[in-house]
Design a protein around this motif. Structure first.
Motif, short mmCIF file in Angstrom:
data_model
loop_
_atom_site.label_atom_id
_atom_site.label_comp_id
_atom_site.label_asym_id
_atom_site.label_seq_id
_atom_site.Cartn_x
_atom_site.Cartn_y
_atom_site.Cartn_z
N ALA A 1 -11.46 18.79 14.30
CA ALA A 1 -11.30 20.25 14.37
C ALA A 1 -10.53 20.67 15.61
O ALA A 1 -9.65 21.54 15.54
N VAL A 2 -10.85 20.10 16.76
CA VAL A 2 -10.15 20.49 17.99
C VAL A 2 -8.68 20.07 17.91
O VAL A 2 -7.79 20.84 18.28
N ARG A 3 -8.44 18.89 17.40
CA ARG A 3 -7.05 18.42 17.28
C ARG A 3 -6.23 19.38 16.40
O ARG A 3 -5.11 19.75 16.74
N ASP A 4 -6.81 19.81 15.29
CA ASP A 4 -6.11 20.74 14.39
C ASP A 4 -5.94 22.11 15.04
O ASP A 4 -4.90 22.75 14.91
N ALA A 5 -6.98 22.57 15.73
CA ALA A 5 -6.91 23.89 16.36
C ALA A 5 -5.83 23.96 17.42
O ALA A 5 -5.19 25.01 17.61
N LEU A 6 -5.61 22.86 18.12
CA LEU A 6 -4.62 22.86 19.19
C LEU A 6 -3.20 23.06 18.68
O LEU A 6 -2.33 23.48 19.44
N VAL A 7 -2.96 22.76 17.42
CA VAL A 7 -1.64 23.05 16.83
C VAL A 7 -1.40 24.56 16.85
O VAL A 7 -0.33 25.03 17.24
N ASP A 8 -2.41 25.31 16.44
CA ASP A 8 -2.29 26.77 16.43
C ASP A 8 -2.22 27.33 17.85
O ASP A 8 -1.46 28.27 18.12
N VAL A 9 -3.01 26.76 18.75
CA VAL A 9 -3.00 27.22 20.14
C VAL A 9 -1.62 26.98 20.75
O VAL A 9 -1.10 27.82 21.50
N GLY A 10 -1.00 25.85 20.41
CA GLY A 10 0.34 25.57 20.91
C GLY A 10 1.35 26.60 20.44
O GLY A 10 2.25 27.00 21.20
N GLU A 11 1.21 27.07 19.20
CA GLU A 11 2.11 28.10 18.69
C GLU A 11 1.90 29.42 19.42
O GLU A 11 2.86 30.13 19.73
N ILE A 12 0.64 29.75 19.71
CA ILE A 12 0.36 30.98 20.45
C ILE A 12 1.02 30.92 21.82
O ILE A 12 1.63 31.88 22.29
N THR B 1 -24.04 29.57 16.06
CA THR B 1 -24.70 28.36 15.58
C THR B 1 -24.13 27.96 14.23
O THR B 1 -24.08 28.78 13.30
N VAL B 2 -23.67 26.71 14.14
CA VAL B 2 -23.15 26.18 12.88
C VAL B 2 -24.12 25.13 12.34
O VAL B 2 -24.86 24.51 13.10
N HIS B 3 -24.08 24.94 11.01
CA HIS B 3 -25.10 24.11 10.38
C HIS B 3 -24.53 22.97 9.54
O HIS B 3 -25.29 22.19 8.97
N ASN B 4 -23.21 22.87 9.45
CA ASN B 4 -22.63 21.75 8.72
C ASN B 4 -21.20 21.51 9.20
O ASN B 4 -20.67 22.26 10.02
N VAL B 5 -20.61 20.46 8.68
CA VAL B 5 -19.28 20.03 9.12
C VAL B 5 -18.21 21.09 8.86
O VAL B 5 -17.39 21.39 9.73
N ASP B 6 -18.22 21.69 7.68
CA ASP B 6 -17.19 22.68 7.36
C ASP B 6 -17.26 23.88 8.29
O ASP B 6 -16.23 24.38 8.76
N GLN B 7 -18.47 24.34 8.59
CA GLN B 7 -18.62 25.47 9.51
C GLN B 7 -18.14 25.09 10.91
O GLN B 7 -17.46 25.89 11.57
N LEU B 8 -18.48 23.90 11.36
CA LEU B 8 -18.07 23.45 12.70
C LEU B 8 -16.55 23.44 12.80
O LEU B 8 -15.98 23.96 13.78
N LYS B 9 -15.89 22.89 11.81
CA LYS B 9 -14.43 22.80 11.85
C LYS B 9 -13.79 24.19 11.86
O LYS B 9 -12.87 24.46 12.63
N LYS B 10 -14.29 25.09 11.01
CA LYS B 10 -13.70 26.42 10.93
C LYS B 10 -13.97 27.23 12.20
O LYS B 10 -13.09 27.96 12.68
N ILE B 11 -15.18 27.11 12.73
CA ILE B 11 -15.52 27.88 13.93
C ILE B 11 -14.74 27.39 15.14
O ILE B 11 -14.29 28.20 15.97
N ILE B 12 -14.56 26.10 15.28
CA ILE B 12 -13.77 25.59 16.40
C ILE B 12 -12.36 26.16 16.34
O ILE B 12 -11.82 26.61 17.37
N ARG B 13 -11.76 26.18 15.16
CA ARG B 13 -10.40 26.74 15.06
C ARG B 13 -10.42 28.23 15.35
O ARG B 13 -9.59 28.73 16.13
#
Length: 266
Positions: free
Chosen positions: A43-54, A185-197
């Motif tokens: 999730a962090v690796r993917d989010a950093l692509v968007d942060v780089g664009e910002i 608070t997140v409760h599963n993998v999908d939530q964690l990935k989306k919230i990190i982004r």
């Protein structure tokens, strides 16, 4: 004299952008094993692509990234902040205890102009700090947090905490953010990935428009309208409306989804 050598008295040098640090403080204790640490890395690796664009499209602020992991000790992924467009996330591995106090001490040390990350020649904007944890500290974190609270950069920085599962003490994370509404608070993998982004992108946008340590409170001690943490809190309050798939996360004191943890299937 060639055309390219003609002096233009009206040409202006590019104004250097101030640097906005985006710092991830990540719990890598043993309880983060399996799906939690694996999905966090992705999730962090993917989010950093968007942060780089910002960062690339922001004429006023350049975002630089740092990552501090804590377990039985603390360690920076890189010794210096790195441009968001160039940051290469290295997969973190779990193991050990939860030395949150040691992480606060290290963060306090680096939020400094004299010997830390804030000594950018072009100047620094207030940082955005994202704390991720799934448990409770195993060291005496309170004294370290009190010292950190005296740091001017911490005071004006955007602070968000992501609680990974029901076992996390959200009250402790709220002590870091200063407001329970800044704890998700997140409760599963999908939530964690989306919230990190979502948090990474939103915090980067808010903090890259913020001030430096000169930010002032209103005379009555309340937050000013342009306070970055107030803006971040407002943004977090609306994340479920903006993305219905995040209806299963809990924000602040809410426990609506308590007991729904599912960290399998990764």
């Amino acid at each position: 004299m060639g055309k390219e050598d003609v002096f233009d008295p009206f040409a202006l040098d590019a104004v250097p952008r101030r640097v906005m640090p985006l710092i991830f403080v990540v719990d890598t204790s043993g309880s983060m094993e399996g799906a939690k640490i694996a999905s966090l890395n992705t999730a962090v690796r993917d989010a950093l692509v968007d942060v780089g664009e910002i960062s690339k499209n922001n004429g006023d602020a350049q975002i630089k990234v740092g990552a501090l992991e804590f377990s039985s000790g603390v360690n920076w992924m890189y010794p210096q902040l790195i441009n968001a467009e160039e940051f290469q996330w290295q997969d973190l591995k779990e193991g050990g205890l939860t030395s949150l106090g040691a992480a606060y001490d290290e963060l306090n040390k680096k939020l400094s102009r004299s010997h830390g990350f804030m000594a950018e020649p072009s100047g620094s904007r207030a940082p955005a700090i994202i704390l991720l944890s799934d448990g409770v500290p195993t060291d005496d974190y309170k004294h370290s947090l009190e010292k950190l609270k005296g740091n001017p950069w911490y005071k004006v920085g955007v602070k968000v905490a992501i609680a990974i599962g029901d076992d996390t003490d959200t009250d402790i994370l709220a002590e870091f953010t200063g407001e329970k509404e800044a704890v998700i608070t997140v409760h599963n993998v999908d939530q964690l990935k989306k919230i990190i982004r979502t948090v990474s992108v939103t915090a980067s946008r808010v903090a890259s428009q913020s001030a430096s340590v000169d930010t002032k409170e209103k005379e009555d001690g309340t937050q000013s309208a342009n306070d970055p943490n107030a803006q971040m809190k407002d943004a977090l309050a609306g994340i479920k409306d903006n993305d219905p798939t995040l209806g299963g996360v809990d924000i602040g004191d809410t426990k609506t989804n308590f007991g729904t943890d599912d960290w399998g299937g990764w």
